[in-house]
Design a protein around this motif. Structure first.
Motif, short mmCIF file in Angstrom:
data_model
loop_
_atom_site.label_atom_id
_atom_site.label_comp_id
_atom_site.label_asym_id
_atom_site.label_seq_id
_atom_site.Cartn_x
_atom_site.Cartn_y
_atom_site.Cartn_z
N VAL A 73 38.61 6.67 -31.85
CA VAL A 73 38.22 5.29 -32.16
C VAL A 73 37.18 4.86 -31.12
CG1 VAL A 73 39.01 2.91 -32.38
CG2 VAL A 73 40.52 4.79 -33.07
N TRP A 110 33.46 -0.66 -21.53
CA TRP A 110 32.75 0.01 -20.43
C TRP A 110 32.26 -1.01 -19.39
CZ3 TRP A 110 32.38 3.74 -17.36
CH2 TRP A 110 31.27 3.90 -16.53
N GLN A 156 30.52 7.41 -16.18
CA GLN A 156 29.97 6.95 -17.45
C GLN A 156 29.89 8.10 -18.45
OE1 GLN A 156 26.25 4.86 -17.13
NE2 GLN A 156 26.41 4.07 -19.20
N TYR A 193 33.28 8.92 -19.58
CA TYR A 193 33.71 7.88 -20.51
C TYR A 193 33.13 8.14 -21.90
CZ TYR A 193 34.23 3.24 -22.60
OH TYR A 193 34.54 2.20 -23.43
N SER A 199 36.27 8.68 -24.17
CA SER A 199 36.83 7.35 -24.45
C SER A 199 37.27 7.20 -25.91
CB SER A 199 35.81 6.26 -24.09
OG SER A 199 34.63 6.40 -24.86
N GLY A 200 36.54 7.81 -26.85
CA GLY A 200 36.92 7.70 -28.25
C GLY A 200 38.27 8.35 -28.50
N GLN A 201 38.45 9.53 -27.93
CA GLN A 201 39.72 10.22 -28.10
C GLN A 201 40.85 9.47 -27.42
OE1 GLN A 201 38.89 14.09 -26.56
NE2 GLN A 201 37.37 14.50 -28.14
N LEU A 235 41.01 6.28 -26.73
CA LEU A 235 41.35 5.04 -27.43
C LEU A 235 42.14 5.35 -28.71
CD1 LEU A 235 41.24 2.00 -27.46
CD2 LEU A 235 39.06 2.11 -28.68
N GLY A 236 41.78 6.43 -29.38
CA GLY A 236 42.55 6.84 -30.56
C GLY A 236 44.00 7.12 -30.20
N ILE A 237 44.19 7.83 -29.10
CA ILE A 237 45.55 8.16 -28.64
C ILE A 237 46.30 6.88 -28.24
CG2 ILE A 237 46.81 9.25 -26.73
CD1 ILE A 237 44.50 11.42 -26.80
N GLU A 269 42.56 -1.20 -25.73
CA GLU A 269 41.30 -1.23 -24.98
C GLU A 269 41.54 -1.65 -23.53
OE1 GLU A 269 38.25 -3.42 -27.10
OE2 GLU A 269 37.72 -1.58 -28.17
N LEU A 306 42.79 1.38 -21.94
CA LEU A 306 41.70 2.33 -21.71
C LEU A 306 40.96 2.00 -20.41
CD1 LEU A 306 39.92 4.70 -22.62
CD2 LEU A 306 38.61 3.09 -24.01
N GLN A 307 40.77 0.72 -20.18
CA GLN A 307 40.16 0.32 -18.91
C GLN A 307 41.01 0.81 -17.73
OE1 GLN A 307 39.36 -3.88 -18.43
NE2 GLN A 307 38.89 -4.10 -20.59
N MET A 311 40.67 4.62 -17.28
CA MET A 311 39.40 5.09 -16.70
C MET A 311 39.31 4.72 -15.23
SD MET A 311 38.00 6.83 -19.08
CE MET A 311 36.54 7.25 -18.13
N THR A 347 44.64 13.07 -20.46
CA THR A 347 45.49 12.58 -21.54
C THR A 347 46.86 12.13 -21.03
OG1 THR A 347 44.38 14.09 -23.04
CG2 THR A 347 46.44 13.19 -23.79
#
Lengths: 230, 208
Positions: A60, A67, B49, B52, B56-58, B60-62, B74, B77-78, B81, B103
């Motif tokens: 997603v 960011w 960066q 990221y 980041s896509g993977q 966020l999916g997880i 989200e 996710l912050q 990271m 992960t």
């Protein structure tokens, strides 16, 4: 429970990684891992065994702001990390804790600037990036603060400017910094006195509207030297 | 204490060096992730960066699979990271693949947040899609070993359907054993037994 038993360790490690070990049992096993290399290694092995089960999860794309927030947090943490900064902030806390909050109020101690003149007194940097420039004019009894273009700032928080009079005196709020463009901070006599006695100013991260206590409540993100009036 | 924080601390202990080379193409991708983590440890923001952009896509999916709410995921996710940035220097002591380390930080953060979230409101129904497509391209690109992936796929397919479903719901969706029992309408004791046997079979198969 005998955490030295290999079979038990193995089972707990698997459940830990799987996520089914919960609550106090989970916390307890974390403490075991902190002192038992075999338990830690069992966790690591299960992490490695199972990670590809996530292959079917659809990626997603995060919102752009994610960011920005990460970058902001990383830079904020870096700004807080240098020894000099930490020491200065510690002194603030000490001064506040010691109750040294009294500030003499006087008139006419704002020094240096001729009538009508505006002079740059400080520039605030984040690493190599200029964040704000601060000018002062005596005739207006005010600071003119200019935000650099495209600043990456936390939209949900306020950035508050503080004079650091030194000598054990508490920081004095000079107002909130603009997040873009420029604005003027009108100074009262106490603020002018505090600034005239300050060799440095600081900017802290505060709730919307600024510190609710009159003292810095959030992390101090930036320091800048105050130029000696020419 | 946050789980991922503690486990990152735990992972900082000195451990023996990683065992065994990885296949060449995958090794190159794995090395790239490791290189980026190394640069993060040197406080290179561009490496963060780039990392990221890669993961980041993977992640966020997880995170969304476990947390269900985009805003919460989200936010997580912050946290993940920033934690990776803070702990990148500790990856050198980790004997697993870079993506497994990354992960794990994400999943532990999600599990930690899940407890609070579930206290506030019940989770949604289980997602319907199958999760056994271990060859999904995006993930393949940034995890490491095709050999290990195939091994997991082969071993996982040898489990019973109930065992697979239980393990997927726990690992991918962050379900507790109670929730799994409710989801598949089976007694808790049976679910626990399936999971225990499934894990044991998986380990035997993968280690053989």
């Amino acid at each position: 429970m005998n955490y030295q038993h290999p079979k038990l360790i193995e089972e707990l490690a698997a459940q830990y990684v799987l996520g089914t070990l919960r609550g106090r049992a989970r916390r307890r096993f974390e403490r075991v891992c902190a002192r038992n290399a075999k338990a830690l290694d069992a966790v690591r092995q299960w992490e490695d065994r199972l990670v590809d089960l996530l292959a079917g999860v659809v990626p997603v794309a995060p919102s752009a702001v994610v960011w920005d927030q990460i970058k902001f947090r990383v830079r904020r943490d870096r700004a807080l990390r240098p020894k000099r900064v930490g020491a200065t902030f510690g002194n603030w806390r000490f001064a506040l804790a010691a109750g040294i909050a009294a500030l003499a109020i006087a008139f006419g101690l704002w020094t240096g600037f001729g009538p009508g003149r505006t002079e740059q007194i400080a520039t605030v940097w984040d690493q190599q990036t200029q964040m704000w420039s601060i000018e002062a004019t005596r005739s207006r009894g005010a600071l003119q603060v200019n935000a650099s273009a495209n600043l990456m700032l936390d939209p949900a928080r306020a950035y508050e400017l503080w004079a650091l009079p030194g000598g054990g005196a508490a920081p004095v709020s000079l107002g909130l910094m603009p997040k873009s463009g420029q604005w003027t901070l009108q100074l009262n006599d106490a603020q002018r006195l505090a600034l005239s006695r300050s060799k440095q100013i600081a900017i802290s991260l505060e709730p919307p509207g600024g510190s609710p206590t009159g003292a810095p409540t959030g992390p101090v993100l930036f320091f800048a030297d105050v130029a000696v009036p020419g | 204490m946050h789980v991922h924080g503690l486990m990152a601390d735990v992972h900082s202990q000195t451990l023996p060096a990683r065992a065994g080379p990885l296949p060449s193409q995958d090794a190159t991708q794995a090395e790239h992730l490791e290189l980026l983590l190394g640069r993060c440890a040197q406080r290179d923001e561009r490496a963060l960066q780039e990392l990221y952009q890669l993961v980041s896509g993977q992640l966020l999916g997880i995170l969304m699979r476990i947390l269900r709410r985009r805003a919460v995921a989200e936010e997580a996710l912050q946290d993940v990271m920033v934690k990776i940035w803070e702990r990148a220097d500790q990856y050198v002591a980790y004997r697993g693949r870079a993506m497994a380390w990354i992960t794990a930080i994400a999943r532990y953060r999600a599990i930690d947040l899940l407890r609070r979230q579930q206290a506030a409101s019940p989770i949604d129904d289980a997602p319907a899609e199958a999760l056994v497509d271990i060859t999904a391209a995006d993930f393949v690109d940034t995890t490491t070993s095709a050999r290990m992936r195939k091994a997991l796929h082969d071993c996982f397919s040898k489990l019973t359907a109930e065992q697979r479903r239980c393990l997927e719901l726990a690992y991918v969706d962050g379900y507790s054993q109670d929730q799994i029992a409710g989801e598949i309408e089976s007694p808790l004791g049976t679910v626990k037994s399936w999971m225990r046997r499934g894990l044991a079979s998986l380990k035997r198969c993968l280690d053989s």
